[in-house]
Design a protein around this motif. Structure first.
Motif, PDB file in Angstrom:
ATOM      1  N   GLU A  54      59.428  42.860  64.370  1.00 33.70           N
ATOM      2  CA  GLU A  54      58.051  43.365  64.640  1.00 33.70           C
ATOM      3  C   GLU A  54      56.580  42.901  63.555  1.00 33.70           C
ATOM      4  OE1 GLU A  54      55.756  47.696  66.544  1.00 33.70           O
ATOM      5  OE2 GLU A  54      57.935  46.864  66.161  1.00 33.70           O
ATOM      6  N   ARG A  55      57.195  43.879  62.085  1.00 28.85           N
ATOM      7  CA  ARG A  55      56.429  42.621  61.063  1.00 28.85           C
ATOM      8  C   ARG A  55      56.031  42.028  61.397  1.00 28.85           C
ATOM      9  NH1 ARG A  55      58.324  44.678  55.379  1.00 28.85           N
ATOM     10  NH2 ARG A  55      55.925  43.933  54.454  1.00 28.85           N
ATOM     11  N   ALA A  56      56.768  40.462  61.173  1.00 25.77           N
ATOM     12  CA  ALA A  56      56.394  39.266  61.038  1.00 25.77           C
ATOM     13  C   ALA A  56      55.728  39.276  61.955  1.00 25.77           C
ATOM     14  CB  ALA A  56      57.468  38.507  61.206  1.00 25.77           C
ATOM     15  N   LEU A  57      55.858  39.730  63.152  1.00 27.66           N
ATOM     16  CA  LEU A  57      55.046  39.286  64.427  1.00 27.66           C
ATOM     17  C   LEU A  57      53.147  40.081  64.236  1.00 27.66           C
ATOM     18  CD1 LEU A  57      54.038  37.871  67.597  1.00 27.66           C
ATOM     19  CD2 LEU A  57      55.441  40.187  68.287  1.00 27.66           C
ATOM     20  N   CYS A  58      53.214  40.939  64.121  1.00 25.57           N
ATOM     21  CA  CYS A  58      51.936  41.704  63.211  1.00 25.57           C
ATOM     22  C   CYS A  58      51.366  40.443  62.225  1.00 25.57           C
ATOM     23  CB  CYS A  58      51.796  42.568  63.203  1.00 25.57           C
ATOM     24  SG  CYS A  58      52.350  44.416  64.197  1.00 25.57           S
ATOM     25  N   HIS A  59      52.315  40.620  61.667  1.00 27.35           N
ATOM     26  CA  HIS A  59      52.084  39.746  60.424  1.00 27.35           C
ATOM     27  C   HIS A  59      51.177  37.888  61.493  1.00 27.35           C
ATOM     28  CE1 HIS A  59      50.972  37.641  56.526  1.00 27.35           C
ATOM     29  NE2 HIS A  59      51.526  36.575  57.075  1.00 27.35           N
ATOM     30  N   ARG A  60      51.713  37.277  62.073  1.00 25.66           N
ATOM     31  CA  ARG A  60      51.535  36.084  62.756  1.00 25.66           C
ATOM     32  C   ARG A  60      50.102  36.259  63.892  1.00 25.66           C
ATOM     33  NH1 ARG A  60      55.480  33.010  66.007  1.00 25.66           N
ATOM     34  NH2 ARG A  60      55.562  32.198  63.449  1.00 25.66           N
ATOM     35  N   GLU A  61      50.473  38.150  64.130  1.00 20.65           N
ATOM     36  CA  GLU A  61      48.606  38.339  64.901  1.00 20.65           C
ATOM     37  C   GLU A  61      47.588  38.068  64.335  1.00 20.65           C
ATOM     38  OE1 GLU A  61      48.308  37.389  68.719  1.00 20.65           O
ATOM     39  OE2 GLU A  61      50.118  36.692  68.392  1.00 20.65           O
ATOM     40  N   GLY A  62      47.233  38.709  62.852  1.00 26.17           N
ATOM     41  CA  GLY A  62      46.942  38.495  62.023  1.00 26.17           C
ATOM     42  C   GLY A  62      46.138  37.448  61.567  1.00 26.17           C
ATOM     43  N   GLN A  63      47.293  36.133  61.200  1.00 23.22           N
ATOM     44  CA  GLN A  63      46.625  35.469  61.004  1.00 23.22           C
ATOM     45  C   GLN A  63      45.844  34.343  61.955  1.00 23.22           C
ATOM     46  OE1 GLN A  63      50.330  33.317  60.172  1.00 23.22           O
ATOM     47  NE2 GLN A  63      50.320  33.596  57.708  1.00 23.22           N
ATOM     48  N   ARG A  64      46.481  34.462  63.676  1.00 27.26           N
ATOM     49  CA  ARG A  64      45.586  33.871  64.051  1.00 27.26           C
ATOM     50  C   ARG A  64      43.994  34.307  64.909  1.00 27.26           C
ATOM     51  NH1 ARG A  64      50.846  33.998  69.094  1.00 27.26           N
ATOM     52  NH2 ARG A  64      51.838  32.493  68.057  1.00 27.26           N
ATOM     53  N   TYR A  65      44.211  35.913  63.795  1.00 28.27           N
ATOM     54  CA  TYR A  65      42.963  36.480  64.854  1.00 28.27           C
ATOM     55  C   TYR A  65      42.274  36.239  63.472  1.00 28.27           C
ATOM     56  CZ  TYR A  65      38.954  40.164  64.666  1.00 28.27           C
ATOM     57  OH  TYR A  65      38.018  40.756  64.172  1.00 28.27           O
ATOM     58  N   ILE A  66      42.555  36.013  62.240  1.00 30.45           N
ATOM     59  CA  ILE A  66      41.418  34.877  61.077  1.00 30.45           C
ATOM     60  C   ILE A  66      40.962  33.912  61.577  1.00 30.45           C
ATOM     61  CG2 ILE A  66      41.080  34.448  58.529  1.00 30.45           C
ATOM     62  CD1 ILE A  66      40.960  37.736  59.156  1.00 30.45           C
ATOM     63  N   VAL A  67      41.312  32.974  62.180  1.00 30.46           N
ATOM     64  CA  VAL A  67      41.436  31.463  62.577  1.00 30.46           C
ATOM     65  C   VAL A  67      40.543  31.580  63.578  1.00 30.46           C
ATOM     66  CG1 VAL A  67      42.359  29.627  63.318  1.00 30.46           C
ATOM     67  CG2 VAL A  67      43.466  30.669  61.599  1.00 30.46           C
ATOM     68  N   ALA A  68      41.362  32.635  64.408  1.00 27.53           N
ATOM     69  CA  ALA A  68      39.800  32.779  65.430  1.00 27.53           C
ATOM     70  C   ALA A  68      38.176  33.066  65.748  1.00 27.53           C
ATOM     71  CB  ALA A  68      40.408  33.368  66.742  1.00 27.53           C
ATOM     72  N   GLN A  69      38.778  34.037  64.157  1.00 29.58           N
ATOM     73  CA  GLN A  69      37.108  34.645  63.714  1.00 29.58           C
ATOM     74  C   GLN A  69      36.759  33.461  63.290  1.00 29.58           C
ATOM     75  OE1 GLN A  69      36.070  37.864  64.234  1.00 29.58           O
ATOM     76  NE2 GLN A  69      34.587  36.699  64.261  1.00 29.58           N
ATOM     77  N   ILE A  70      36.959  32.543  62.662  1.00 28.38           N
ATOM     78  CA  ILE A  70      36.396  31.803  62.178  1.00 28.38           C
ATOM     79  C   ILE A  70      36.087  30.496  62.848  1.00 28.38           C
ATOM     80  CG2 ILE A  70      36.554  29.570  60.461  1.00 28.38           C
ATOM     81  CD1 ILE A  70      38.838  31.325  58.743  1.00 28.38           C
ATOM     82  N   GLU A  71      36.325  30.382  64.019  1.00 30.72           N
ATOM     83  CA  GLU A  71      35.707  29.831  64.990  1.00 30.72           C
ATOM     84  C   GLU A  71      34.796  30.102  65.924  1.00 30.72           C
ATOM     85  OE1 GLU A  71      39.770  27.160  66.045  1.00 30.72           O
ATOM     86  OE2 GLU A  71      39.199  28.847  67.078  1.00 30.72           O
ATOM     87  N   ARG A  72      34.853  31.274  66.027  1.00 30.35           N
ATOM     88  CA  ARG A  72      33.771  31.777  67.235  1.00 30.35           C
ATOM     89  C   ARG A  72      32.963  32.270  65.335  1.00 30.35           C
ATOM     90  NH1 ARG A  72      37.601  35.022  68.482  1.00 30.35           N
ATOM     91  NH2 ARG A  72      37.816  37.341  66.470  1.00 30.35           N
ATOM     92  N   TRP A  73      32.684  32.197  64.095  1.00 26.72           N
ATOM     93  CA  TRP A  73      31.238  32.408  63.747  1.00 26.72           C
ATOM     94  C   TRP A  73      30.768  30.749  63.824  1.00 26.72           C
ATOM     95  CZ3 TRP A  73      34.936  34.424  58.463  1.00 26.72           C
ATOM     96  CH2 TRP A  73      34.458  36.025  58.722  1.00 26.72           C
ATOM     97  N   ILE A  74      32.148  29.836  63.533  1.00 25.22           N
ATOM     98  CA  ILE A  74      30.818  28.762  63.620  1.00 25.22           C
ATOM     99  C   ILE A  74      30.187  28.180  65.116  1.00 25.22           C
ATOM    100  CG2 ILE A  74      31.510  25.875  63.797  1.00 25.22           C
ATOM    101  CD1 ILE A  74      34.615  26.454  62.678  1.00 25.22           C
TER     102      ILE A  74
END
Length: 80
Positions: A54-74
């Motif tokens: 679960e910890r690794a999954l939360c970490h991965r979801e956090g990474q995905r969120y950051i990349v998706a956020q950058i794409e929204r900013w663009i």
């Protein structure tokens, strides 16, 4: 003008500037290359999540969120 409205306008201006900066950075050839790699490592990486903690999954979801956020900013930078 109230202090609250002034803060809101200042915050909105800062957000617009962030979107424009993301557009400038990540629409260059190098920026697109970096974003493509980040996307491949996070959003497109669908390796067997059934077997990760679960910890690794939360970490991965956090990474995905950051990349998706950058794409929204663009995208928002293109609209500004």
């Amino acid at each position: 003008m109230t202090a609250r409205k002034r803060v809101s306008k200042e915050a909105a201006s800062e957000v617009q500037e962030l979107h424009k900066a993301a557009k400038r950075v990540f629409t260059t050839a190098d920026g697109e290359k970096v974003l493509k790699k980040l996307r491949a490592l996070t959003i497109e990486n669908i390796a067997s999540e059934a077997q990760i903690s679960e910890r690794a999954l939360c970490h991965r979801e956090g990474q995905r969120y950051i990349v998706a956020q950058i794409e929204r900013w663009i995208r928002n930078g293109h609209e500004a």
